[in-house]
Design an enzyme around this catalytic site. Sequence first.
Site, short mmCIF file in Angstrom:
data_model
loop_
_atom_site.label_atom_id
_atom_site.label_comp_id
_atom_site.label_asym_id
_atom_site.label_seq_id
_atom_site.Cartn_x
_atom_site.Cartn_y
_atom_site.Cartn_z
N THR A 108 -0.46 82.24 -39.83
CA THR A 108 0.62 81.47 -40.18
C THR A 108 1.86 81.30 -39.06
O THR A 108 2.35 80.70 -39.26
CB THR A 108 1.31 82.30 -41.33
OG1 THR A 108 1.38 83.84 -41.21
CG2 THR A 108 0.18 82.11 -42.75
N HIS A 165 3.15 90.76 -36.38
CA HIS A 165 4.23 91.87 -36.19
C HIS A 165 3.73 93.09 -36.55
O HIS A 165 2.64 93.33 -37.00
CB HIS A 165 5.35 91.44 -37.03
CG HIS A 165 5.32 91.21 -38.40
ND1 HIS A 165 4.77 92.04 -39.57
CD2 HIS A 165 5.18 89.89 -38.90
CE1 HIS A 165 4.69 91.43 -40.45
NE2 HIS A 165 4.98 90.21 -40.43
N HIS A 217 1.66 94.06 -39.67
CA HIS A 217 0.36 93.67 -39.44
C HIS A 217 -0.78 94.54 -39.05
O HIS A 217 -1.94 94.46 -39.27
CB HIS A 217 -0.04 92.16 -38.95
CG HIS A 217 0.75 91.07 -39.54
ND1 HIS A 217 1.51 90.33 -38.67
CD2 HIS A 217 0.52 90.40 -40.58
CE1 HIS A 217 1.78 89.40 -39.42
NE2 HIS A 217 1.44 89.28 -40.64
N LYS A 226 3.82 85.73 -52.87
CA LYS A 226 4.77 84.56 -52.70
C LYS A 226 5.04 84.01 -53.79
O LYS A 226 4.15 84.09 -54.82
CB LYS A 226 3.98 83.42 -51.87
CG LYS A 226 3.74 83.92 -50.43
CD LYS A 226 5.00 84.15 -49.68
CE LYS A 226 4.44 84.64 -48.22
NZ LYS A 226 5.66 84.92 -47.35
N ARG A 271 3.57 77.77 -49.95
CA ARG A 271 3.67 77.94 -48.46
C ARG A 271 3.75 76.35 -48.10
O ARG A 271 3.14 75.49 -48.51
CB ARG A 271 2.61 78.50 -47.80
CG ARG A 271 2.33 80.14 -48.27
CD ARG A 271 1.28 80.61 -47.45
NE ARG A 271 1.09 82.10 -47.69
CZ ARG A 271 1.45 83.19 -47.22
NH1 ARG A 271 2.22 82.86 -46.25
NH2 ARG A 271 1.24 84.31 -47.86
N GLN A 330 -11.67 82.95 -49.66
CA GLN A 330 -11.62 84.20 -48.73
C GLN A 330 -13.19 84.97 -49.34
O GLN A 330 -13.74 85.75 -48.65
CB GLN A 330 -10.50 85.29 -49.07
CG GLN A 330 -10.46 86.57 -48.38
CD GLN A 330 -9.37 87.64 -48.38
OE1 GLN A 330 -9.48 88.54 -48.68
NE2 GLN A 330 -8.20 86.73 -47.93
N ASP A 340 -2.24 94.50 -51.01
CA ASP A 340 -2.03 92.96 -51.84
C ASP A 340 -3.35 92.22 -51.82
O ASP A 340 -3.55 91.31 -52.29
CB ASP A 340 -1.09 92.43 -51.33
CG ASP A 340 -1.15 92.16 -49.67
OD1 ASP A 340 -2.02 93.00 -48.91
OD2 ASP A 340 -0.57 91.16 -48.93
N LYS A 383 12.92 97.78 -45.63
CA LYS A 383 11.54 97.27 -45.39
C LYS A 383 11.11 97.71 -43.90
O LYS A 383 11.78 97.56 -42.88
CB LYS A 383 11.49 95.72 -45.51
CG LYS A 383 10.03 95.04 -45.21
CD LYS A 383 10.09 93.50 -45.60
CE LYS A 383 8.70 92.92 -45.47
NZ LYS A 383 9.19 91.58 -45.80
N LYS A 419 11.25 95.93 -39.83
CA LYS A 419 12.28 94.98 -39.57
C LYS A 419 13.64 95.63 -38.81
O LYS A 419 13.99 96.86 -39.14
CB LYS A 419 12.96 94.39 -40.95
CG LYS A 419 11.84 93.52 -41.68
CD LYS A 419 12.20 92.24 -41.06
CE LYS A 419 11.13 91.11 -42.00
NZ LYS A 419 11.23 89.92 -41.44
N THR A 420 14.31 94.88 -38.17
CA THR A 420 15.39 95.45 -37.45
C THR A 420 16.72 94.44 -37.66
O THR A 420 16.40 93.50 -38.41
CB THR A 420 15.15 95.50 -35.86
OG1 THR A 420 15.18 94.35 -35.53
CG2 THR A 420 13.95 96.56 -35.75
#
Length: 419
Positions: free
Chosen positions: A40, A45, A48, A82, A86, A172, A193, A230, A233-234
Amino acid sequence: MSLIEDLKWRGIIYQQTDEEGISEALSKEMVSLYCGIDPTGDSMHIGHLLPFLTLRRFQQAGHRPIILVGGATGLIGDPSGKKEERQLQTIEQVQDNVQSLQKQLAKIFDFDGDSGAVMVNNFDWAGKMDLVTFLRDYGKHIGVNYMLAKDTISSRLDTGISFTEFTYTILQAIDFYHLYENHNCKIQLGGSDQWGNITTGLELIRKMSAEGSKAYGLTIPLVTKSDGTKFGKTESGAVWLDRDKTSPYEFYQFWINTSDADVIKYLKYFTFLSKEEIEALEQSFEAEPHLRAAQKALAEEMTRLIHGEEALQQAIKITQALFSGEVKELSAEEIAQGFKDVPSFSVEGTEELRLVELLVDAKIVSSKRQAREDVQNGAVYINGDRVTESNYTLSDADRIEGQFTIIRRGKKKYFLIKY
C-alpha cells in the site's frame, strides 16, 4: 527449548489453529511457511516488522520462509481494521511499491542453502486469473454466510463494504492454496488481524486439496505500548524502514527512547538475542536502570538489522556528539541526520557573517542587544565551541564541509545554519 516454546516465552504467539499439529509438523521435517504484506506504500514501517522477524526465527530453526508481497491483493485492499473503502492505486504504483518492499524484506532473510527464503508476488498468479475461473474454481467453495461471520467483514456491514473488498479474503485464501500446492507451504503466519483471512485459506485448502492434507495458521499479537499510545509512532509520524523517510539516527533514537516498562518486551519481540542474553540484560536493567543497557542493546540490534553496522556506528556517533556537544566531529551527512528536526536558517552567498546579526536574522534571539548579552555571557556556541566575542564574524572555517554551521544557545537549544 523448542521453537514454539521460545516463541511462547517471547510472548509472540497469539493464536494457533492446531498447536499440536504445528508442533508435530515442525519437529518432523523442514516446513515451508509464509507471511505476506500488501504494498500500500513504498516503505514498511516498524509496525510491519514483527510477523517477518517471527518468520525469520522459523528460518533460523531450519524451516523455509516464503515472503509474499501482494501485487494483486494490494490492488484490492484488505478491509481489516478499516471503517471505509481504501483508495485504489494504479497497477504501476503497486508494482513500484512491490519492488521497494521486496528490497527491504531481503535484508531480513537468508536466501541461500536448504532453508533459503523464497520471495513471491501474488500478481504472478492472481493477476492472470479471469473472472469465471475465480467464481467457478474458488468462489464456489466459500459460502457467503461463512464470509459474513468474519469480523473484518461483519464490522463493515453497517457502514458499507464494496464487493471488491468483500472478496479480498478469498483472494488471500487463493494465495495460501497456491503456495500449499506449488511450494508445499504448510503454515501461514500473520498479525492477529489476519486470523479471518488465514482461516479462509485453510477452508479453501481443506475443500480443494487431497483428503488428509494438513495446513495450519498462526498469528502474533498486536504490538502495544504500556502507556496506551500507538506503537511505532512519533511526533513526526511513523518510523519507516526507508532511510530517506526515517534516517538511521532517527531509527536508533526511537528504540533507545523505549520506556522502561516496554524495553524487555521489545527485546523479546524484535531482537534475535537469546533467552540468556535477554535475562542478563533484564537483571542489569533492574540493578542499574540509569545505565539504560537494555535500551542501548535494543537500539543497536534493531538499527544493525535494518540499516547495517556502518549506519549503526554513525547513529551512535551522532548521539554521542549531541550529548557531549562535540558536534564539529560530525560530517555533513551526519549533521543532516542528527539535526533534521531542529530550527534552521538558510544563507545565500559566501560572504562572512557577523554573529550578532545572524542570531537575530535566524530568529535565535529577538534583538541585537539580547544577542550581544548571550555572546558575552558565554551562552552561544558555534560547532560546539563557545564564542564570547560580540563582534565575532563567521568564516569559511565555521562551515562544516561548506554546508552547515551549528549554533547552540544555552545547554540544549540547537539551530542549523544551511549554506
